[in-house]
Design a protein around this motif. Structure first.
Motif, PDB file in Angstrom:
ATOM      1  N   TRP A  25     -14.657   8.414  17.176  1.00 18.29           N
ATOM      2  CA  TRP A  25     -15.081   9.130  18.383  1.00 18.29           C
ATOM      3  C   TRP A  25     -16.600   9.080  18.512  1.00 18.29           C
ATOM      4  O   TRP A  25     -17.318   8.807  17.545  1.00 18.29           O
ATOM      5  N   ASN A  26     -17.064   9.346  19.724  1.00 15.04           N
ATOM      6  CA  ASN A  26     -18.504   9.493  19.931  1.00 15.04           C
ATOM      7  C   ASN A  26     -18.792  10.834  20.616  1.00 15.04           C
ATOM      8  O   ASN A  26     -17.875  11.601  20.920  1.00 15.04           O
ATOM      9  N   ALA A  27     -20.054  11.084  20.854  1.00 21.95           N
ATOM     10  CA  ALA A  27     -20.483  12.415  21.301  1.00 21.95           C
ATOM     11  C   ALA A  27     -19.939  12.792  22.673  1.00 21.95           C
ATOM     12  O   ALA A  27     -19.864  13.988  23.002  1.00 21.95           O
ATOM     13  N   THR A  28     -19.555  11.818  23.477  1.00 19.36           N
ATOM     14  CA  THR A  28     -19.050  12.139  24.810  1.00 19.36           C
ATOM     15  C   THR A  28     -17.529  12.318  24.839  1.00 19.36           C
ATOM     16  O   THR A  28     -16.964  12.614  25.882  1.00 19.36           O
ATOM     17  N   GLY A  29     -16.885  12.108  23.683  1.00 19.34           N
ATOM     18  CA  GLY A  29     -15.431  12.299  23.618  1.00 19.34           C
ATOM     19  C   GLY A  29     -14.633  11.027  23.795  1.00 19.34           C
ATOM     20  O   GLY A  29     -13.398  11.067  23.828  1.00 19.34           O
ATOM     21  N   ASP A  30     -15.319   9.864  23.916  1.00 17.18           N
ATOM     22  CA  ASP A  30     -14.583   8.594  23.876  1.00 17.18           C
ATOM     23  C   ASP A  30     -13.966   8.474  22.491  1.00 17.18           C
ATOM     24  O   ASP A  30     -14.593   8.827  21.489  1.00 17.18           O
ATOM     25  N   CYS A  31     -12.754   7.949  22.402  1.00 13.55           N
ATOM     26  CA  CYS A  31     -12.115   7.872  21.088  1.00 13.55           C
ATOM     27  C   CYS A  31     -11.165   6.686  21.008  1.00 13.55           C
ATOM     28  O   CYS A  31     -10.681   6.171  22.021  1.00 13.55           O
ATOM     29  N   LEU A  32     -10.919   6.262  19.763  1.00 18.31           N
ATOM     30  CA  LEU A  32     -10.039   5.132  19.478  1.00 18.31           C
ATOM     31  C   LEU A  32      -9.106   5.518  18.341  1.00 18.31           C
ATOM     32  O   LEU A  32      -9.556   6.039  17.308  1.00 18.31           O
ATOM     33  N   LEU A  33      -7.823   5.255  18.517  1.00 24.06           N
ATOM     34  CA  LEU A  33      -6.844   5.464  17.459  1.00 24.06           C
ATOM     35  C   LEU A  33      -6.728   4.165  16.666  1.00 24.06           C
ATOM     36  O   LEU A  33      -6.387   3.122  17.217  1.00 24.06           O
ATOM     37  N   ALA A  34      -7.023   4.224  15.361  1.00 25.65           N
ATOM     38  CA  ALA A  34      -7.076   3.029  14.532  1.00 25.65           C
ATOM     39  C   ALA A  34      -6.050   3.096  13.412  1.00 25.65           C
ATOM     40  O   ALA A  34      -5.296   4.057  13.299  1.00 25.65           O
ATOM     41  N   ASP A  35      -6.049   2.068  12.566  1.00 25.56           N
ATOM     42  CA  ASP A  35      -5.261   1.974  11.332  1.00 25.56           C
ATOM     43  C   ASP A  35      -3.754   2.060  11.580  1.00 25.56           C
ATOM     44  O   ASP A  35      -3.171   3.137  11.622  1.00 25.56           O
ATOM     45  N   PHE A  36      -3.126   0.891  11.674  1.00 20.17           N
ATOM     46  CA  PHE A  36      -1.685   0.805  11.920  1.00 20.17           C
ATOM     47  C   PHE A  36      -0.888   0.580  10.632  1.00 20.17           C
ATOM     48  O   PHE A  36       0.234   0.076  10.662  1.00 20.17           O
TER      49      PHE A  36
ATOM     50  N   THR B   6       0.847  -1.190   0.000  1.00 17.10           N
ATOM     51  CA  THR B   6       0.000   0.000   0.000  1.00 17.10           C
ATOM     52  C   THR B   6       0.885   1.244   0.000  1.00 17.10           C
ATOM     53  O   THR B   6       2.111   1.158   0.081  1.00 17.10           O
ATOM     54  N   SER B   7       0.255   2.394  -0.059  1.00 15.66           N
ATOM     55  CA  SER B   7       1.011   3.643  -0.005  1.00 15.66           C
ATOM     56  C   SER B   7       1.785   3.774   1.296  1.00 15.66           C
ATOM     57  O   SER B   7       2.807   4.461   1.354  1.00 15.66           O
ATOM     58  N   ASP B   8       1.304   3.129   2.369  1.00 11.78           N
ATOM     59  CA  ASP B   8       1.970   3.200   3.668  1.00 11.78           C
ATOM     60  C   ASP B   8       3.050   2.145   3.836  1.00 11.78           C
ATOM     61  O   ASP B   8       4.022   2.349   4.554  1.00 11.78           O
ATOM     62  N   GLY B   9       2.864   0.984   3.201  1.00 11.83           N
ATOM     63  CA  GLY B   9       3.826  -0.103   3.362  1.00 11.83           C
ATOM     64  C   GLY B   9       3.158  -1.456   3.206  1.00 11.83           C
ATOM     65  O   GLY B   9       2.182  -1.610   2.480  1.00 11.83           O
ATOM     66  N   SER B  10       3.658  -2.446   3.943  1.00 10.30           N
ATOM     67  CA  SER B  10       3.185  -3.820   3.817  1.00 10.30           C
ATOM     68  C   SER B  10       2.057  -4.115   4.805  1.00 10.30           C
ATOM     69  O   SER B  10       2.187  -3.833   6.001  1.00 10.30           O
ATOM     70  N   PRO B  11       0.946  -4.704   4.342  1.00  6.31           N
ATOM     71  CA  PRO B  11      -0.120  -5.107   5.270  1.00  6.31           C
ATOM     72  C   PRO B  11       0.368  -6.058   6.360  1.00  6.31           C
ATOM     73  O   PRO B  11      -0.148  -6.054   7.475  1.00  6.31           O
ATOM     74  N   GLN B  12       1.387  -6.879   6.044  1.00  9.56           N
ATOM     75  CA  GLN B  12       1.928  -7.807   7.041  1.00  9.56           C
ATOM     76  C   GLN B  12       2.542  -7.044   8.207  1.00  9.56           C
ATOM     77  O   GLN B  12       2.414  -7.447   9.373  1.00  9.56           O
ATOM     78  N   HIS B  13       3.213  -5.923   7.924  1.00  5.62           N
ATOM     79  CA  HIS B  13       3.784  -5.115   9.000  1.00  5.62           C
ATOM     80  C   HIS B  13       2.694  -4.430   9.811  1.00  5.62           C
ATOM     81  O   HIS B  13       2.832  -4.242  11.028  1.00  5.62           O
ATOM     82  N   GLU B  14       1.612  -4.041   9.140  1.00 10.43           N
ATOM     83  CA  GLU B  14       0.478  -3.461   9.870  1.00 10.43           C
ATOM     84  C   GLU B  14      -0.075  -4.459  10.883  1.00 10.43           C
ATOM     85  O   GLU B  14      -0.345  -4.120  12.042  1.00 10.43           O
ATOM     86  N   MET B  15      -0.250  -5.689  10.439  1.00 16.28           N
ATOM     87  CA  MET B  15      -0.781  -6.735  11.316  1.00 16.28           C
ATOM     88  C   MET B  15       0.147  -6.961  12.502  1.00 16.28           C
ATOM     89  O   MET B  15      -0.286  -7.102  13.654  1.00 16.28           O
ATOM     90  N   GLN B  16       1.451  -6.972  12.239  1.00 12.86           N
ATOM     91  CA  GLN B  16       2.445  -7.159  13.291  1.00 12.86           C
ATOM     92  C   GLN B  16       2.353  -6.045  14.333  1.00 12.86           C
ATOM     93  O   GLN B  16       2.388  -6.293  15.547  1.00 12.86           O
ATOM     94  N   ALA B  17       2.204  -4.818  13.866  1.00 17.22           N
ATOM     95  CA  ALA B  17       2.134  -3.677  14.788  1.00 17.22           C
ATOM     96  C   ALA B  17       0.851  -3.704  15.601  1.00 17.22           C
ATOM     97  O   ALA B  17       0.853  -3.364  16.794  1.00 17.22           O
ATOM     98  N   CYS B  18      -0.260  -4.087  14.975  1.00 11.90           N
ATOM     99  CA  CYS B  18      -1.537  -4.182  15.695  1.00 11.90           C
ATOM    100  C   CYS B  18      -1.419  -5.110  16.898  1.00 11.90           C
ATOM    101  O   CYS B  18      -1.900  -4.809  17.991  1.00 11.90           O
ATOM    102  N   ILE B  19      -0.769  -6.252  16.683  1.00 10.84           N
ATOM    103  CA  ILE B  19      -0.617  -7.236  17.752  1.00 10.84           C
ATOM    104  C   ILE B  19       0.346  -6.727  18.819  1.00 10.84           C
ATOM    105  O   ILE B  19       0.081  -6.810  20.018  1.00 10.84           O
ATOM    106  N   ALA B  20       1.474  -6.170  18.374  1.00 14.73           N
ATOM    107  CA  ALA B  20       2.499  -5.717  19.319  1.00 14.73           C
ATOM    108  C   ALA B  20       2.040  -4.521  20.153  1.00 14.73           C
ATOM    109  O   ALA B  20       2.568  -4.280  21.237  1.00 14.73           O
TER     110      ALA B  20
END
Length: 430
Positions: A347-358, A241-255
């Protein structure tokens, strides 16, 4: 998609954008009929290997996409296009980038997934350069002249052959989003079957509707049958992908491990019929939505927010705290996210949020070295950009402390920026 017949029939007079994907092997000369108006030309998905020497006749041309073609060299005629600022030649067979191919107004260069081993020194003589995407090539070094590119904000050099990150790269005053996974330089964490992440047999999953699709994979809603648990399954694509290898993304998600502001990984999939890599992740509550949309051709490196987007100061502060906490956690694991952006935050209306996409995540030493500190402070600038976007859209008086924190995160002296631990301290004191 425009048809070649429409173009040849003269039905597109005055068009500012032209998209043609119809197996072209030669550049249609009829395109020059649009010389007085054409600004964006998209020839992605053809079989082109050259462009006409007189391409500069398209005197208003600003954007040119020629990805998924058969070019072996970046065409030198590009350098004669006075207004051309964005060039995309992803997934060709390019091995040579002549200096003459670089137009003076170059702002955004995409050469992902080619066979490039060397870049011309003249690349650093393009002062407007903001975005440089080079993942999936054969680069062993970057031209030192890029140290002159003070406006360079995003660099993708994953999946190359770099044995070190040059010192000048880590001092670029505007560098904000950096991805370098899959190079020998990367302090890779080996993710094996004994890392504590469960293996989930493909047969235990019942896939449902598609929830979303990105460059690296497709996310399905699913049921993990033994647990009767609704989950999300991300099936990774095998391509660069433009960012790099999907395999490295998967590795980072787990780590990355567990954190309240990260999406939990339930397990890795084993036994897929086609051997496809996949992760099982917690299903996100439907009240969450993307904070922003991807940058546009015009904004280049800045996310697009809906015009009506507004937050209370409390909600903005809560999101800032959540993302700073997630980033601090990642840095302690030796991971930089590489793509800390509003479009990768849910994010949701109360300000809870999640950082996604590695997809752009990279590993670095966990020891406090000058290099690891600089890599982390580059990501701090990304947080500073995000904080500025949140504050711009906040209702109520913004404290001077927050304004100063935002400025400190974006200051040009990389090592003078605060760490995420320090940022957390400031935010919790407000």
């Amino acid at each position: 998609m425009t048809t070649l017949a429409q173009l040849k029939a003269g039905q597109l007079a005055g068009a500012t954008r032209l998209d043609l994907a119809c197996g072209l092997t030669e550049f249609p000369r009829e395109i020059f009929q649009l010389a007085d108006s054409l600004e964006i030309l998209n020839l992605t998905g053809n079989a082109l290997s050259s462009l006409p020497d007189d391409l500069h006749r398209l005197r208003h041309l600003r954007v040119l996409f020629c990805s998924d073609n058969a070019f072996t060299e970046l065409p030198q005629c590009l350098g004669q296009c006075a207004k051309l600022s964005m060039i995309g030649f992803k997934a060709n067979r390019i091995s040579h980038v002549p200096a003459a191919a670089l137009p003076p107004q170059l702002r955004w260069l995409i050469l992902t997934d080619n066979s490039i081993s060397q870049l011309p020194d003249e690349l650093g003589q393009r002062p407007l350069l903001q975005k440089l995407m080079l993942a999936g090539n054969q680069l062993t070094h970057l031209p030192h002249s890029l140290a002159q590119c003070k406006n360079l904000e995003l660099i993708r050099i994953a999946s190359n052959r770099l044995t070190h990150l040059p010192d000048w790269l880590l001092t670029l005053p505007s560098l904000t989003w950096l991805a370098y996974a899959g190079n020998p330089v990367e302090m890779a964490v080996t993710v094996t079957g004994d890392d504590g992440t469960p293996n989930i047999p493909w047969s235990e999953l019942e896939l449902g509707e598609v929830l979303g699709e990105g460059a690296s994979g497709i996310i399905h809603k699913a049921i993990w049958k033994p647990q009767a648990l609704p989950v999300a399954v991300k099936l990774y694509k095998g391509t660069i992908t433009s960012d790099g290898s999907p395999q490295h993304e998967m590795q980072a998600c787990i780590a990355a491990g567990l954190h309240p502001n990260l999406i939990k990984v339930q397990g890795r999939v084993i036994g897929h019929p086609q051997g496809q890599a996949a992760l099982v992740m917690s299903l996100i509550d439907p009240s969450y939505r993307n904070l922003a949309a991807l940058p546009s051709l015009a904004s280049c490196t800045r996310d697009i927010y809906e015009p009506e987007t507004r937050f209370s100061l409390d909600v903005a502060l809560r999101m800032a705290q959540g993302i700073a906490s997630a980033a601090a956690h990642l840095h302690r694991q030796g991971i930089t996210h590489g793509d800390l952006y509003g479009h990768n935050i849910l994010w949701n209306a109360t300000g809870d949020c999640l950082l996604a996409d590695f997809g752009a995540a990279s590993f670095h030493a966990t020891a406090d070295t000058l290099e690891s500190r600089a890599l982390q402070r580059i990501e701090v600038r990304a947080f500073g950009v995000l904080l500025g976007e949140l504050l711009e859209r906040s209702e109520g008086a913004v404290s001077e402390v927050l304004i100063e924190l935002q400025k400190s995160c974006c200051q040009p002296d990389v090592l003078a920026r605060p760490s995420f631990d320090e940022i957390e301290g400031v935010l919790s004191s407000i």
